[in-house]
Design a protein around this motif. Structure first.
Motif, PDB file in Angstrom:
ATOM      1  N   PHE A 109      12.139  31.620  44.287  1.00 21.23           N
ATOM      2  CA  PHE A 109      11.431  32.901  44.264  1.00 21.23           C
ATOM      3  C   PHE A 109       9.967  32.718  44.663  1.00 21.23           C
ATOM      4  N   LEU A 110       9.297  31.739  44.082  1.00 21.96           N
ATOM      5  CA  LEU A 110       7.878  31.522  44.391  1.00 21.96           C
ATOM      6  C   LEU A 110       7.672  31.184  45.859  1.00 21.96           C
ATOM      7  N   PHE A 111       8.503  30.303  46.394  1.00 27.28           N
ATOM      8  CA  PHE A 111       8.364  29.941  47.806  1.00 27.28           C
ATOM      9  C   PHE A 111       8.641  31.135  48.720  1.00 27.28           C
ATOM     10  N   SER A 112       9.573  31.984  48.296  1.00 25.01           N
ATOM     11  CA  SER A 112       9.942  33.119  49.139  1.00 25.01           C
ATOM     12  C   SER A 112       8.808  34.136  49.261  1.00 25.01           C
ATOM     13  N   ASN A 115      21.967  32.525  39.031  1.00 27.64           N
ATOM     14  CA  ASN A 115      21.614  31.779  37.830  1.00 27.64           C
ATOM     15  C   ASN A 115      22.568  30.608  37.707  1.00 27.64           C
ATOM     16  N   GLY A 116      22.022  29.412  37.525  1.00 29.70           N
ATOM     17  CA  GLY A 116      22.864  28.239  37.378  1.00 29.70           C
ATOM     18  C   GLY A 116      23.660  27.930  38.627  1.00 29.70           C
ATOM     19  N   SER A 117      23.107  28.231  39.794  1.00 29.77           N
ATOM     20  CA  SER A 117      23.846  28.014  41.024  1.00 29.77           C
ATOM     21  C   SER A 117      23.877  26.534  41.369  1.00 29.77           C
ATOM     22  N   PRO A 118      24.898  26.082  42.094  1.00 27.52           N
ATOM     23  CA  PRO A 118      24.988  24.677  42.463  1.00 27.52           C
ATOM     24  C   PRO A 118      23.897  24.289  43.440  1.00 27.52           C
ATOM     25  N   ALA A 119      23.755  22.985  43.673  1.00 25.09           N
ATOM     26  CA  ALA A 119      22.660  22.466  44.481  1.00 25.09           C
ATOM     27  C   ALA A 119      22.711  22.952  45.915  1.00 25.09           C
ATOM     28  N   ASP A 120      23.896  23.296  46.412  1.00 21.23           N
ATOM     29  CA  ASP A 120      24.020  23.694  47.812  1.00 21.23           C
ATOM     30  C   ASP A 120      24.092  25.218  47.959  1.00 21.23           C
ATOM     31  N   ALA A 121      23.533  25.973  46.976  1.00 24.44           N
ATOM     32  CA  ALA A 121      23.689  27.425  46.969  1.00 24.44           C
ATOM     33  C   ALA A 121      22.637  28.145  47.793  1.00 24.44           C
ATOM     34  N   GLY A 122      21.991  27.461  48.719  1.00 19.28           N
ATOM     35  CA  GLY A 122      20.997  28.111  49.558  1.00 19.28           C
ATOM     36  C   GLY A 122      19.626  28.053  48.929  1.00 19.28           C
ATOM     37  N   GLY A 123      18.758  28.972  49.374  1.00 21.62           N
ATOM     38  CA  GLY A 123      17.397  28.938  48.884  1.00 21.62           C
ATOM     39  C   GLY A 123      16.586  27.878  49.609  1.00 21.62           C
ATOM     40  N   PHE A 124      15.565  27.350  48.933  1.00 23.22           N
ATOM     41  CA  PHE A 124      14.634  26.425  49.573  1.00 23.22           C
ATOM     42  C   PHE A 124      14.663  25.015  49.004  1.00 23.22           C
ATOM     43  N   VAL A 125      14.901  24.870  47.694  1.00 22.99           N
ATOM     44  CA  VAL A 125      14.850  23.545  47.081  1.00 22.99           C
ATOM     45  C   VAL A 125      16.193  23.209  46.456  1.00 22.99           C
ATOM     46  N   ARG A 126      16.381  21.942  46.163  1.00 22.30           N
ATOM     47  CA  ARG A 126      17.643  21.484  45.593  1.00 22.30           C
ATOM     48  C   ARG A 126      17.751  21.882  44.126  1.00 22.30           C
ATOM     49  N   GLY A 127      18.987  22.097  43.699  1.00 22.87           N
ATOM     50  CA  GLY A 127      19.239  22.463  42.317  1.00 22.87           C
ATOM     51  C   GLY A 127      19.499  21.246  41.458  1.00 22.87           C
ATOM     52  N   ASN A 128      19.958  21.497  40.234  1.00 22.49           N
ATOM     53  CA  ASN A 128      20.296  20.443  39.281  1.00 22.49           C
ATOM     54  C   ASN A 128      19.114  19.538  38.963  1.00 22.49           C
ATOM     55  N   MET A 129      17.917  20.078  39.002  1.00 19.98           N
ATOM     56  CA  MET A 129      16.739  19.335  38.598  1.00 19.98           C
ATOM     57  C   MET A 129      15.664  20.329  38.174  1.00 19.98           C
ATOM     58  N   THR A 130      14.640  19.798  37.521  1.00 18.10           N
ATOM     59  CA  THR A 130      13.556  20.638  37.012  1.00 18.10           C
ATOM     60  C   THR A 130      12.298  20.415  37.837  1.00 18.10           C
ATOM     61  N   VAL A 143      12.720  41.072  55.353  1.00 21.13           N
ATOM     62  CA  VAL A 143      12.369  39.739  54.870  1.00 21.13           C
ATOM     63  C   VAL A 143      13.416  38.762  55.392  1.00 21.13           C
ATOM     64  N   PRO A 144      13.003  37.694  56.070  1.00 21.28           N
ATOM     65  CA  PRO A 144      13.978  36.779  56.669  1.00 21.28           C
ATOM     66  C   PRO A 144      14.727  35.980  55.612  1.00 21.28           C
ATOM     67  N   PRO A 145      15.993  35.627  55.889  1.00 21.37           N
ATOM     68  CA  PRO A 145      16.726  34.754  54.984  1.00 21.37           C
ATOM     69  C   PRO A 145      16.160  33.335  55.091  1.00 21.37           C
ATOM     70  N   PRO A 146      16.293  32.498  54.047  1.00 16.17           N
ATOM     71  CA  PRO A 146      16.916  32.819  52.761  1.00 16.17           C
ATOM     72  C   PRO A 146      15.992  33.532  51.779  1.00 16.17           C
ATOM     73  N   ALA A 147      14.758  33.827  52.203  1.00 15.29           N
ATOM     74  CA  ALA A 147      13.812  34.445  51.269  1.00 15.29           C
ATOM     75  C   ALA A 147      14.308  35.796  50.771  1.00 15.29           C
ATOM     76  N   SER A 168      13.224  26.112  37.054  1.00 17.95           N
ATOM     77  CA  SER A 168      14.491  25.812  37.724  1.00 17.95           C
ATOM     78  C   SER A 168      14.369  26.028  39.229  1.00 17.95           C
ATOM     79  N   LYS A 169      15.418  25.658  39.929  1.00 15.37           N
ATOM     80  CA  LYS A 169      15.499  25.906  41.367  1.00 15.37           C
ATOM     81  C   LYS A 169      15.287  27.378  41.691  1.00 15.37           C
ATOM     82  N   GLU A 170      15.898  28.271  40.909  1.00 13.52           N
ATOM     83  CA  GLU A 170      15.813  29.700  41.205  1.00 13.52           C
ATOM     84  C   GLU A 170      14.381  30.226  41.119  1.00 13.52           C
ATOM     85  N   VAL A 171      13.633  29.728  40.129  1.00 14.96           N
ATOM     86  CA  VAL A 171      12.232  30.151  40.000  1.00 14.96           C
ATOM     87  C   VAL A 171      11.417  29.662  41.192  1.00 14.96           C
ATOM     88  N   VAL A 172      11.617  28.402  41.579  1.00 15.74           N
ATOM     89  CA  VAL A 172      10.866  27.845  42.707  1.00 15.74           C
ATOM     90  C   VAL A 172      11.257  28.546  44.006  1.00 15.74           C
TER      91      VAL A 172
END
Length: 228
Positions: free
Chosen positions: A35-38, A138-153, A92-96, A29-33
């Protein structure tokens, strides 16, 4: 209790070649990716702390020696106003920060109060600062920050290479790894919590088969400490 665990664990699905005893790739999921990118944004001092001084040195360098030097140096030798302890756990800098904070239980170094006379901060062990409890969405929308877009695998290869998931990319992996027969390919859902996150961090410095090492072979890092 279940709600609390959901903030500090992630899940992903592994496709395992049971004949070769290897992970072909993971569906993430987006959340796993995120984390890895961070992990790329973690300061060297934070990595040395998380893996333990000796274990950090064992990854192929002398970071552990540098870390021990800062730990053991009498603060009377420090430049006035220099925050030596910040080297032991740089921010650690945001969004990481939001992606790795809970999983790796990183203390919030910025929360340590500054000394009014010298401008420095007390050591983490004396400041009462607790590990960061910022939530991992968990299950955050596509615009919930982080590095990659949500709603996809996303596809995560055994060497942690990441790409959007597609049928073509899956077939390419099977062909590249010479998988003979899909009967030996099984799905396995795994969790990434604090222990697994540390294993992934350590293995990423040592191996090109990180997912296999962590989830099939159970490779574990030496325990680090959060405060000294």
């Amino acid at each position: 209790m279940a709600a609390s665990r959901s903030l500090t664990t992630l899940r992903m699905k592994l496709l395992v070649d049971t004949r070769g005893q290897r992970v072909l790739f993971a569906e993430a999921s987006k959340e796993v990716v995120d984390f890895l990118f961070s992990l790329l944004a973690l300061p060297v001092g934070a990595v040395a702390m998380l893996l333990g001084q000796e274990d950090a040195a064992a990854t192929g360098g002398s970071v552990g020696g540098l870390y021990r030097s800062v730990v053991n140096l009498e603060r009377s030798f420090a430049q006035p106003g220099a925050d030596m302890d910040a080297l032991l756990l740089p921010a650690v800098p945001p969004p990481a920060a939001g992606c790795v904070g809970s999983l790796l239980r990183l203390p919030d170094a910025s929360a340590r109060p500054r000394c009014p006379s010298c401008g420095g901060r007390p050591p983490l062990a004396e400041s009462g600062v607790q590990p960061s409890r910022s939530s991992v969405p968990n299950g955050s929308p596509a615009d919930a920050g982080g590095f990659v877009r949500g709603n996809m695998t996303y596809m995560v290869r055994d060497d942690l290479a990441v790409a959007p998931m597609s049928t073509i990319s899956s077939i390419s992996v099977f062909n590249a790894l010479a998988v003979r027969g899909l009967g030996a390919v099984h799905e396995r859902t795994v969790q990434i919590g604090h222990t697994e996150a540390l294993k992934i961090l350590k293995a990423s410095f040592e191996s090109k088969t990180v997912l296999t090492d962590v989830f099939l072979r159970g490779r574990a890092p030496a325990p680090g400490t959060l405060a000294r």
